[in-house]
Design an enzyme around this catalytic site. Structure first.
Site, short mmCIF file in Angstrom:
data_model
loop_
_atom_site.label_atom_id
_atom_site.label_comp_id
_atom_site.label_asym_id
_atom_site.label_seq_id
_atom_site.Cartn_x
_atom_site.Cartn_y
_atom_site.Cartn_z
CG ASP A 195 -2.00 0.94 1.25
OD1 ASP A 195 -2.88 0.80 0.39
OD2 ASP A 195 -2.00 1.87 2.09
CD GLU A 252 -2.29 2.35 -3.56
OE1 GLU A 252 -3.44 2.59 -3.91
OE2 GLU A 252 -1.92 2.41 -2.37
CG HIS A 325 -9.65 -1.66 -2.47
ND1 HIS A 325 -8.49 -1.97 -3.16
CD2 HIS A 325 -9.28 -0.84 -1.47
CE1 HIS A 325 -7.48 -1.36 -2.57
NE2 HIS A 325 -7.92 -0.66 -1.55
CG ASP A 326 -8.66 2.42 -3.30
OD1 ASP A 326 -9.36 2.18 -2.31
OD2 ASP A 326 -7.41 2.38 -3.28
O1 TEU Z 1 -4.89 3.90 -1.57
C1 TEU Z 1 -4.13 5.04 -1.85
C2 TEU Z 1 -4.90 6.26 -1.91
O2 TEU Z 1 -4.40 7.34 -1.73
C3 TEU Z 1 -6.34 6.18 -2.15
O3 TEU Z 1 -6.94 7.14 -1.36
C4 TEU Z 1 -6.56 6.43 -3.58
O4 TEU Z 1 -5.81 7.51 -4.03
C5 TEU Z 1 -7.95 6.82 -3.81
O5 TEU Z 1 -8.78 5.93 -3.19
C6 TEU Z 1 -8.26 6.81 -5.28
O6 TEU Z 1 -9.27 7.70 -5.40
C7 TEU Z 1 -4.49 2.98 -0.63
C8 TEU Z 1 -5.58 1.96 -0.47
O7 TEU Z 1 -5.77 1.29 -1.69
C9 TEU Z 1 -6.82 2.64 0.02
O8 TEU Z 1 -7.92 1.78 0.10
C10 TEU Z 1 -6.49 3.22 1.38
O9 TEU Z 1 -7.58 3.99 1.83
C11 TEU Z 1 -5.25 4.10 1.35
O10 TEU Z 1 -4.17 3.54 0.62
C12 TEU Z 1 -4.73 4.32 2.76
O11 TEU Z 1 -4.21 3.13 3.25
#
Ligand code: TEU
Ligand code: CA
Length: 555
Positions: A195, A252, A325-326
């Site tokens: 992450d 990521e 999931h985002d």
């Molecule tokens: O996501 C990275 C992140 O910054 C997310 O907020 C992403 O940019 C956004 O959802 C896209 O619109 C990771 C994980 O995948 C996410 O689920 C977590 O909330 C985040 O890190 C914090 O751990």
């Protein structure tokens, strides 16, 4: 380019909370994943990536970890995990866990100790400052610095205030993390998805962020994205943990550019195998960030994807994804979730899976699950969606109607509705009340119906995966974009030894003519897959609405 199993694999991402509930409490769990291993095997996935399954107060659905070596009680026990790992391995499926080590939960014992006033072994595990050092904002809105009454100092949290950032400049902290990673590897898992791993090193002077014109907001990216010691820490992690196992790693990479991704994934640099990058999924975004309700521009999408394909060629490796999931559901986003639902879902799958890189399928994508449209922001659960609503309606002048339209298009909750297994109450996800409502279209869109139907989206994904196993060109061929300026067609070729692979995708809801480039004329070509009745090979092709075709040419 070395040949490796993780280049030849297809990864399936599971968001455990929404995958399958095995005990009727409305929350997906490890038992539910075990029940569905045969389904995943039938699809043909090689690796299962599980979003976080660790102990967590769930401020951000498990991305806020309070204990790295314990299973979230709602998901089950460590025995359940061992059974899942064994069940997966018996079927030849690998397991990749989500590693969230840019931050932990504020409920982690390290943070609980760190925040004490008196000297303690964890005091420098997090980033503490006497005075609030700058104007940085968290990704979820509000200041990135939170005052702690107990310690009487500020701590940094790039995400929610329940997600304090670790101090990676502290070698003791780094050792703790490597030990924890080693513990999981020794248990027999096959890799990590890391992450926001490119945020672990911050510019130590904490410079002020630049104010974004016309807004009260600031830009911290230059000081947190791929910071000064990121490569050192990744190399150290590689040396101490990753290089000791035959494993797969994907990081990521928030706000990462092509050069940075190439440096991280370059095989000679010994850091990570591949990165998740964001440029193509920010294609609709504007100066206000990702929240937009505009339809994407295909020319721009092609330009971005081609840039990444070419930019990593020869050195690094791409990860290929439309969903996670985002992200919203791709068929709603780049396809058509109405009339051409089935055709467009298959076309998008073709377009992604024939590119160079390791493809990722997010749960439900393989059956064409679609976005949701809830009426009020109060019905949404996601922390990012709620914070964005507040920010845009309060400070950026968006009406409720406009912001809801953006949320319908972009909210992370689009991906988080429960998996639609069957045409039975709650889509067969749970026998209880689901933690988050199932999309009402489960009566039409569900896995059971598609597994039975050879012509379904599910079977189409299965065929794409099988093709990858049969034709090396799909994995190792070079990529070249054709017709970059065409507004309807996404056409590219792959080249490998004495073969070429031609992928033609129609992104329009109408028939579009495609003229085969000169070099392809008068050649014998074999069609490998098509989302309509198989089509012949002609110099001028009528591409039906959302049609996709892949041809193999022996030169
Ligand atoms: O996501 C990275 C992140 O910054 C997310 O907020 C992403 O940019 C956004 O959802 C896209 O619109 C990771 C994980 O995948 C996410 O689920 C977590 O909330 C985040 O890190 C914090 O751990
Ligand atoms: Ca459950």
């Amino acid at each position: 380019m070395k040949k490796t199993w993780w280049k030849e694999s297809v990864v399936y991402q599971i968001y455990p909370r929404s995958f399958k509930d095995s005990n009727g409490d409305g929350i997906g769990d490890l038992g539910g994943i075990i029940e569905k291993l045969d389904y995943l095997k039938e699809l043909g996935a090689d690796v299962l990536w599980l979003s976080p399954i660790y102990q967590s107060p769930n401020d951000d659905n498990g991305y806020d970890i309070s204990s790295y070596q314990e299973i979230m009680s709602e998901f089950g026990t460590m025995e359940d995990f061992d059974a899942l790992l064994e069940g997966a391995h018996q079927r030849g499926l690998k397991i990749m866990l989500d590693l969230v080590v840019n931050h932990s939960s504020d409920e982690h014992e390290w943070f609980q100790m760190s925040r004490r006033k008196e000297a303690n072994p964890c005091q420098d595990f997090y980033i503490w400052e006497k005075e609030k050092p700058n104007n940085w904002e968290s990704y979820f809105g509000g200041s990135a610095w939170e005052y702690d009454e107990e310690k009487e100092m500020y701590y940094l949290h790039l995400f929610s205030k329940k997600q304090p950032d670790f101090n990676w400049d502290n070698p003791k902290l780094r050792q703790k993390i490597y030990e924890m990673m080693t513990w999981w590897m020794e248990k027999g898992i096959d890799g990590f998805r890391m992450d926001v791993i490119n945020l672990i090193s911050k510019v130590p002077e904490f410079p002020e962020g630049e104010v974004i014109e016309g807004t009260p907001y600031t830009e911290k990216a230059p000081y947190v994205v791929c910071g000064p010691h990121m490569h050192d820490y990744l190399k150290e992690m590689n040396e101490q943990v990753l290089s000791r196992y035959d494993m797969m790693t994907v990081g990521e990479g928030l706000g990462l550019d092509v050069d940075q991704a190439r440096n991280i994934t370059d095989e000679n640099e010994n850091e990570l195998n591949m990165m998740f990058t964001f440029e193509h999924v920010n294609v609709e975004g504007d100066e206000n960030g990702k929240w937009s309700d505009q339809r994407f521009d295909l020319v721009k999408l092609k330009e971005i994807l081609a840039k990444w394909q070419e930019g990593l060629a020869g050195a690094g490796w791409n990860s290929l994804y439309w969903e996670n999931h985002d992200q919203p559901r791709v068929v709603s986003r780049f396809g058509d979730d109405g009339v051409f639902w089935e055709e467009s879902a298959k076309m998008l799958a073709t377009c992604l899976h024939m590119m160079r890189g390791t493809p990722y399928i997010y749960q439900g994508e393989e059956i064409g699950m679609t976005n949701i449209r809830l009426k009020s922001v109060d019905e949404y659960k996601d922390i990012e969606t709620k914070a964005a609503y507040e920010r845009y309606t309060k400070y950026l002048g968006y009406s409720d109607e406009k912001m809801m339209s953006c949320i319908h298009a972009m909210s992370r909750d689009n991906a988080r509705t429960p998996m639609q297994w069957e045409d039975s109450p709650h889509g067969g996800f749970t026998s209880g009340i689901p933690w988050f409502g199932v999309n009402p279209n489960y009566t039409k869109i569900n896995a059971a119906a598609q597994v039975k139907d050879e012509a379904s989206i599910f079977h189409y994904y299965k065929q794409l995966i099988q093709l990858r196993k049969r034709f090396e060109i799909i994995v190792y061929g070079d990529f070249q974009l054709l017709l970059p300026a065409d507004r309807n067609l996404f056409v590219y070729e792959r080249s490998y030894e004495d073969q070429k692979l031609l992928t033609v995708c129609n992104f329009a809801a109408e028939s579009i003519e495609f003229e085969v480039p000169d070099s392809y004329r008068e050649k014998e070509a074999r069609i490998l897959i098509c989302n309509y009745e198989m089509a012949g090979y002609e110099n001028v092709m009528q591409m039906r609405p959302y049609e996709a075709r892949v041809y193999l040419l022996e030169l």
